[in-house]
Design a protein around this motif. Structure first.
Motif, PDB file in Angstrom:
ATOM      1  N   ALA A   4     111.548 -35.596  71.883  1.00  0.00           N
ATOM      2  CA  ALA A   4     112.553 -34.663  72.408  1.00  0.00           C
ATOM      3  C   ALA A   4     111.950 -33.758  73.479  1.00  0.00           C
ATOM      4  O   ALA A   4     112.596 -33.469  74.491  1.00  0.00           O
ATOM      5  CB  ALA A   4     113.132 -33.819  71.279  1.00  0.00           C
ATOM      6  N   LEU A   5     110.721 -33.320  73.283  1.00  0.00           N
ATOM      7  CA  LEU A   5     110.065 -32.467  74.280  1.00  0.00           C
ATOM      8  C   LEU A   5     109.809 -33.238  75.565  1.00  0.00           C
ATOM      9  O   LEU A   5     109.982 -32.704  76.671  1.00  0.00           O
ATOM     10  CB  LEU A   5     108.756 -31.918  73.706  1.00  0.00           C
ATOM     11  CG  LEU A   5     108.017 -30.916  74.570  1.00  0.00           C
ATOM     12  CD1 LEU A   5     108.886 -29.708  74.865  1.00  0.00           C
ATOM     13  CD2 LEU A   5     106.730 -30.481  73.877  1.00  0.00           C
ATOM     14  N   LEU A   6     109.430 -34.491  75.456  1.00  0.00           N
ATOM     15  CA  LEU A   6     109.235 -35.338  76.633  1.00  0.00           C
ATOM     16  C   LEU A   6     110.551 -35.518  77.391  1.00  0.00           C
ATOM     17  O   LEU A   6     110.596 -35.434  78.628  1.00  0.00           O
ATOM     18  CB  LEU A   6     108.669 -36.694  76.220  1.00  0.00           C
ATOM     19  CG  LEU A   6     108.405 -37.687  77.352  1.00  0.00           C
ATOM     20  CD1 LEU A   6     107.382 -37.134  78.329  1.00  0.00           C
ATOM     21  CD2 LEU A   6     107.944 -39.018  76.792  1.00  0.00           C
ATOM     22  N   ALA A   7     111.637 -35.731  76.660  1.00  0.00           N
ATOM     23  CA  ALA A   7     112.951 -35.881  77.298  1.00  0.00           C
ATOM     24  C   ALA A   7     113.352 -34.605  78.034  1.00  0.00           C
ATOM     25  O   ALA A   7     113.877 -34.662  79.151  1.00  0.00           O
ATOM     26  CB  ALA A   7     114.003 -36.241  76.249  1.00  0.00           C
ATOM     27  N   LEU A   8     113.104 -33.449  77.438  1.00  0.00           N
ATOM     28  CA  LEU A   8     113.408 -32.181  78.099  1.00  0.00           C
ATOM     29  C   LEU A   8     112.562 -31.989  79.351  1.00  0.00           C
ATOM     30  O   LEU A   8     113.046 -31.514  80.381  1.00  0.00           O
ATOM     31  CB  LEU A   8     113.201 -31.014  77.137  1.00  0.00           C
ATOM     32  CG  LEU A   8     114.236 -30.856  76.038  1.00  0.00           C
ATOM     33  CD1 LEU A   8     113.799 -29.786  75.042  1.00  0.00           C
ATOM     34  CD2 LEU A   8     115.592 -30.519  76.612  1.00  0.00           C
ATOM     35  N   ALA A   9     111.295 -32.368  79.282  1.00  0.00           N
ATOM     36  CA  ALA A   9     110.409 -32.243  80.440  1.00  0.00           C
ATOM     37  C   ALA A   9     110.864 -33.144  81.579  1.00  0.00           C
ATOM     38  O   ALA A   9     110.867 -32.734  82.750  1.00  0.00           O
ATOM     39  CB  ALA A   9     108.972 -32.567  80.040  1.00  0.00           C
ATOM     40  N   GLY A  11     113.925 -34.223  82.072  1.00  0.00           N
ATOM     41  CA  GLY A  11     115.167 -33.632  82.577  1.00  0.00           C
ATOM     42  C   GLY A  11     114.897 -32.455  83.497  1.00  0.00           C
ATOM     43  O   GLY A  11     115.504 -32.325  84.567  1.00  0.00           O
ATOM     44  N   ALA A  12     113.969 -31.592  83.112  1.00  0.00           N
ATOM     45  CA  ALA A  12     113.620 -30.434  83.943  1.00  0.00           C
ATOM     46  C   ALA A  12     113.004 -30.880  85.265  1.00  0.00           C
ATOM     47  O   ALA A  12     113.299 -30.307  86.323  1.00  0.00           O
ATOM     48  CB  ALA A  12     112.662 -29.521  83.187  1.00  0.00           C
ATOM     49  N   PHE A  13     112.174 -31.915  85.229  1.00  0.00           N
ATOM     50  CA  PHE A  13     111.594 -32.447  86.464  1.00  0.00           C
ATOM     51  C   PHE A  13     112.680 -33.003  87.378  1.00  0.00           C
ATOM     52  O   PHE A  13     112.683 -32.754  88.581  1.00  0.00           O
ATOM     53  CB  PHE A  13     110.570 -33.544  86.141  1.00  0.00           C
ATOM     54  CG  PHE A  13     110.004 -34.202  87.363  1.00  0.00           C
ATOM     55  CD1 PHE A  13     109.032 -33.574  88.111  1.00  0.00           C
ATOM     56  CD2 PHE A  13     110.473 -35.444  87.771  1.00  0.00           C
ATOM     57  CE1 PHE A  13     108.514 -34.176  89.248  1.00  0.00           C
ATOM     58  CE2 PHE A  13     109.965 -36.053  88.902  1.00  0.00           C
ATOM     59  CZ  PHE A  13     108.975 -35.419  89.648  1.00  0.00           C
ATOM     60  N   ALA A 107     122.503 -24.073  82.855  1.00  0.00           N
ATOM     61  CA  ALA A 107     122.731 -24.247  81.416  1.00  0.00           C
ATOM     62  C   ALA A 107     121.672 -25.142  80.785  1.00  0.00           C
ATOM     63  O   ALA A 107     121.293 -24.933  79.635  1.00  0.00           O
ATOM     64  CB  ALA A 107     124.122 -24.821  81.186  1.00  0.00           C
ATOM     65  N   PHE A 108     121.169 -26.117  81.517  1.00  0.00           N
ATOM     66  CA  PHE A 108     120.126 -26.987  80.981  1.00  0.00           C
ATOM     67  C   PHE A 108     118.873 -26.175  80.662  1.00  0.00           C
ATOM     68  O   PHE A 108     118.287 -26.314  79.610  1.00  0.00           O
ATOM     69  CB  PHE A 108     119.803 -28.111  81.964  1.00  0.00           C
ATOM     70  CG  PHE A 108     118.753 -29.058  81.449  1.00  0.00           C
ATOM     71  CD1 PHE A 108     119.113 -30.128  80.653  1.00  0.00           C
ATOM     72  CD2 PHE A 108     117.411 -28.878  81.741  1.00  0.00           C
ATOM     73  CE1 PHE A 108     118.143 -31.012  80.161  1.00  0.00           C
ATOM     74  CE2 PHE A 108     116.442 -29.734  81.260  1.00  0.00           C
ATOM     75  CZ  PHE A 108     116.813 -30.807  80.478  1.00  0.00           C
ATOM     76  N   PHE A 109     118.505 -25.331  81.590  1.00  0.00           N
ATOM     77  CA  PHE A 109     117.296 -24.522  81.368  1.00  0.00           C
ATOM     78  C   PHE A 109     117.526 -23.442  80.339  1.00  0.00           C
ATOM     79  O   PHE A 109     116.668 -23.065  79.597  1.00  0.00           O
ATOM     80  CB  PHE A 109     116.784 -23.922  82.672  1.00  0.00           C
ATOM     81  CG  PHE A 109     116.117 -24.946  83.550  1.00  0.00           C
ATOM     82  CD1 PHE A 109     114.961 -25.575  83.137  1.00  0.00           C
ATOM     83  CD2 PHE A 109     116.640 -25.278  84.758  1.00  0.00           C
ATOM     84  CE1 PHE A 109     114.340 -26.518  83.928  1.00  0.00           C
ATOM     85  CE2 PHE A 109     116.030 -26.230  85.569  1.00  0.00           C
ATOM     86  CZ  PHE A 109     114.878 -26.854  85.145  1.00  0.00           C
TER      87      PHE A 109
END
Length: 109
Positions: A4-9, A11-13, A107-109
């Motif tokens: 999940a943390l990898l997916a968030l990273a 997405g943020a990139f 909203a994502f961040f």
């Protein structure tokens, strides 16, 4: 690292890249659409306005939705806006695509 943390990273990139890449491409975009570079700069301004409007709007709309579901909705909106921008035949359609994409940003961040 949790998946999940990898997916968030990732997405943020993706969101960060989408926000800033247009600035380096303004001369090419202006040439492709037959507009001036300052007019093509409206793509940056439109994105910024979409973030300002989209962050609180999406946060309020997402209060009744689970976090994972909301993140998936935001990423769907992000992808849809980028697809629209990628196939945009005119500068106006490109601007709409950029604004749709930007709604998910805050909203994502």
């Amino acid at each position: 690292m949790p998946l999940a943390l990898l997916a968030l990273a990732i997405g943020a990139f993706g969101i960060g890249t989408t926000e800033f890449v247009v600035m380096g491409l303004l001369p090419e975009i202006a040439g492709d659409y037959g507009v001036s570079i300052p007019s093509a700069g409206l793509l940056v301004t439109g994105y910024a306005i979409g973030v300002v409007i989209g962050a609180p709007l999406m946060a309020v709309l997402g209060t009744r939705i689970g976090r994972k579901t909301m993140l998936m909705i935001l990423m769907g909106l992000f992808v849809a806006g980028n697809l629209l921008s990628a196939v945009a035949p005119t500068m106006g359609v490109m601007l709409v695509g950029r604004i749709v994409t930007s709604l998910a940003h805050g909203a994502f961040f």
